[in-house]
Scaffold this motif. Structure first.
Motif, PDB file in Angstrom:
ATOM      1  N   GLU A   1       5.206   7.688 -16.406  1.00 32.49           N
ATOM      2  CA  GLU A   1       5.687   7.115 -15.297  1.00 32.49           C
ATOM      3  C   GLU A   1       4.533   7.026 -14.185  1.00 32.49           C
ATOM      4  OE1 GLU A   1      10.291   7.144 -14.672  1.00 32.49           O
ATOM      5  OE2 GLU A   1       9.560   9.422 -14.836  1.00 32.49           O
ATOM      6  N   GLY A   2       4.254   5.887 -13.459  1.00 34.53           N
ATOM      7  CA  GLY A   2       3.412   5.777 -12.337  1.00 34.53           C
ATOM      8  C   GLY A   2       3.266   4.424 -11.697  1.00 34.53           C
ATOM      9  N   ASP A   3       2.322   4.126 -10.932  1.00 30.92           N
ATOM     10  CA  ASP A   3       2.113   2.777 -10.316  1.00 30.92           C
ATOM     11  C   ASP A   3       1.686   1.669 -11.568  1.00 30.92           C
ATOM     12  OD1 ASP A   3      -1.140   2.260 -10.284  1.00 30.92           O
ATOM     13  OD2 ASP A   3      -0.493   4.294 -10.305  1.00 30.92           O
TER      14      ASP A   3
ATOM     15  N   GLU B   1       0.799  -1.176   0.015  1.00 29.20           N
ATOM     16  CA  GLU B   1      -0.102  -0.004  -0.184  1.00 29.20           C
ATOM     17  C   GLU B   1       0.752   1.348  -0.023  1.00 29.20           C
ATOM     18  OE1 GLU B   1      -3.319   2.326  -0.176  1.00 29.20           O
ATOM     19  OE2 GLU B   1      -3.098   0.106  -0.488  1.00 29.20           O
ATOM     20  N   GLY B   2       1.889   1.289   0.858  1.00 34.96           N
ATOM     21  CA  GLY B   2       2.971   2.494   0.703  1.00 34.96           C
ATOM     22  C   GLY B   2       3.669   2.487  -0.445  1.00 34.96           C
ATOM     23  N   ARG B   3       3.809   1.579  -1.181  1.00 28.89           N
ATOM     24  CA  ARG B   3       4.687   1.579  -2.372  1.00 28.89           C
ATOM     25  C   ARG B   3       3.626   2.293  -3.334  1.00 28.89           C
ATOM     26  NH1 ARG B   3       6.875  -3.730  -4.821  1.00 28.89           N
ATOM     27  NH2 ARG B   3       4.888  -3.992  -5.603  1.00 28.89           N
TER      28      ARG B   3
ATOM     29  N   ARG C   1       2.033   6.628  -6.839  1.00 28.91           N
ATOM     30  CA  ARG C   1       0.841   7.364  -7.300  1.00 28.91           C
ATOM     31  C   ARG C   1       1.376   8.990  -7.290  1.00 28.91           C
ATOM     32  NH1 ARG C   1      -2.643   7.074 -10.877  1.00 28.91           N
ATOM     33  NH2 ARG C   1      -4.230   8.299  -9.608  1.00 28.91           N
ATOM     34  N   ARG C   2       2.036   9.313  -6.209  1.00 29.91           N
ATOM     35  CA  ARG C   2       2.318  10.695  -5.747  1.00 29.91           C
ATOM     36  C   ARG C   2       3.491  10.955  -6.873  1.00 29.91           C
ATOM     37  NH1 ARG C   2       4.013   9.471  -1.225  1.00 29.91           N
ATOM     38  NH2 ARG C   2       6.288   9.689  -1.561  1.00 29.91           N
ATOM     39  N   LEU C   3       4.047  10.257  -7.056  1.00 23.70           N
ATOM     40  CA  LEU C   3       5.160  10.336  -8.320  1.00 23.70           C
ATOM     41  C   LEU C   3       4.955  10.320  -9.822  1.00 23.70           C
ATOM     42  CD1 LEU C   3       8.477   8.783  -6.352  1.00 23.70           C
ATOM     43  CD2 LEU C   3       7.770  11.174  -6.294  1.00 23.70           C
ATOM     44  N   ARG C   4       3.713   9.942  -9.903  1.00 25.67           N
ATOM     45  CA  ARG C   4       3.367   9.950 -11.386  1.00 25.67           C
ATOM     46  C   ARG C   4       3.527  11.105 -12.187  1.00 25.67           C
ATOM     47  NH1 ARG C   4      -1.120  10.785  -8.583  1.00 25.67           N
ATOM     48  NH2 ARG C   4      -2.978  12.084  -9.119  1.00 25.67           N
ATOM     49  N   SER C   5       3.814  10.755 -13.440  1.00 29.52           N
ATOM     50  CA  SER C   5       4.486  12.144 -14.257  1.00 29.52           C
ATOM     51  C   SER C   5       4.326  11.405 -15.727  1.00 29.52           C
ATOM     52  CB  SER C   5       5.679  12.649 -13.823  1.00 29.52           C
ATOM     53  OG  SER C   5       6.773  11.804 -14.185  1.00 29.52           O
TER      54      SER C   5
END
Length: 254
Positions: free
Chosen positions: A188-190, A161-163, A168-172
């Protein structure tokens, strides 16, 4: 101008001159032997790069110092510098990985796959000999799948869940020019959403394959290759407009 001529023209450094001699000697080899030797030498240089940066990290260098050493944004792109830094961290954790790369028992892509997962597992993947041996025995294009499966097996539900939240926070999405002169877009994303996007693109690509003639048309008569169909599928998905097939394909992959 040949590589050796460039080296001779630019400098009289003894190392460069010695390298020019090697290049000249390689040119006298049969093509298959030349490429085999070139691959081995490149692996040895890549291993040397990783070992030098690993020593820098072991001496206490932080991320910023490491990025400066790897030439981020100058002699290397951001992506290349990150790849080198990841390799170096993995080699710092397990120096045998550098030796395996230098001797050819581990390919650069395979080491990169291990290094990527080592970064996500606090270095644990770099010490898992069973994982390393499995990656060595597999084709290089399977390495990323093997290491991702290893990470899934060694990750708790809370860590999953943390990963996911971090990804998701770093998606770009970024745009950049390639070395071939083409324009490129990188998303880039989950993993879950990337899988959804990829599955949608491949499904549209298969539809285009059938539209172009499918297996009823000889491979060399297809108007586009699989890669071209994937690009056209992406264009349709993002713009809502269809791309007319142009050029000539050379395969009948679906």
């Amino acid at each position: 101008m040949a590589v050796a001529e460039v080296l001779a023209f630019e400098t009289h450094d003894p190392i460069d001159e010695a390298f020019a001699v090697v290049i000249d000697a390689l040119r006298n080899q049969p093509p298959r032997e030349l490429l085999a030797r070139s691959g081995r030498y490149q692996n040895q240089l890549l291993a040397l790069d990783a070992e030098v940066v690993a020593d820098h990290i072991a001496a206490g260098a932080g991320d910023r110092e490491t990025e400066t050493l790897t030439g981020r944004g100058t002699t290397r792109t951001k992506r290349e510098a990150k790849k080198l830094a990841n390799r170096a961290r993995a080699v710092n954790e397990n120096p045998q990985l550098g030796t395996d790369l230098a001797t050819g028992t581990l390919t650069p892509d395979s080491l990169d796959a291990i290094a990527d997962i080592a970064e996500k597992s606090d270095g644990a993947a770099a010490h898992d000999q069973e994982l390393i041996e499995e990656v060595k025995a597999a084709p290089p294009d399977r390495a990323a799948v093997i290491t991702r499966d290893w990470l899934d097996d060694h990750t708790t539900p809370d860590e999953h869940e943390g990963r996911y939240l971090r990804q998701r926070r770093l998606r770009s999405v970024t745009r950049y020019p390639t070395r071939t002169g083409l324009a490129a877009i990188c998303a880039e994303g989950d993993r879950e959403h990337i899988d959804e996007i990829w599955n949608a693109l491949t499904a549209e690509s298969k539809r285009l394959y059938q539209t172009d003639g499918g297996r009823n048309l000889p491979p060399n008569k297809h108007p586009r290759t699989r890669d071209q169909r994937l690009f056209d599928a992406l264009h349709t998905a993002t713009t809502g407009t269809s791309t007319v097939a142009t050029g000539a394909g050379d395969n009948d992959e679906t």
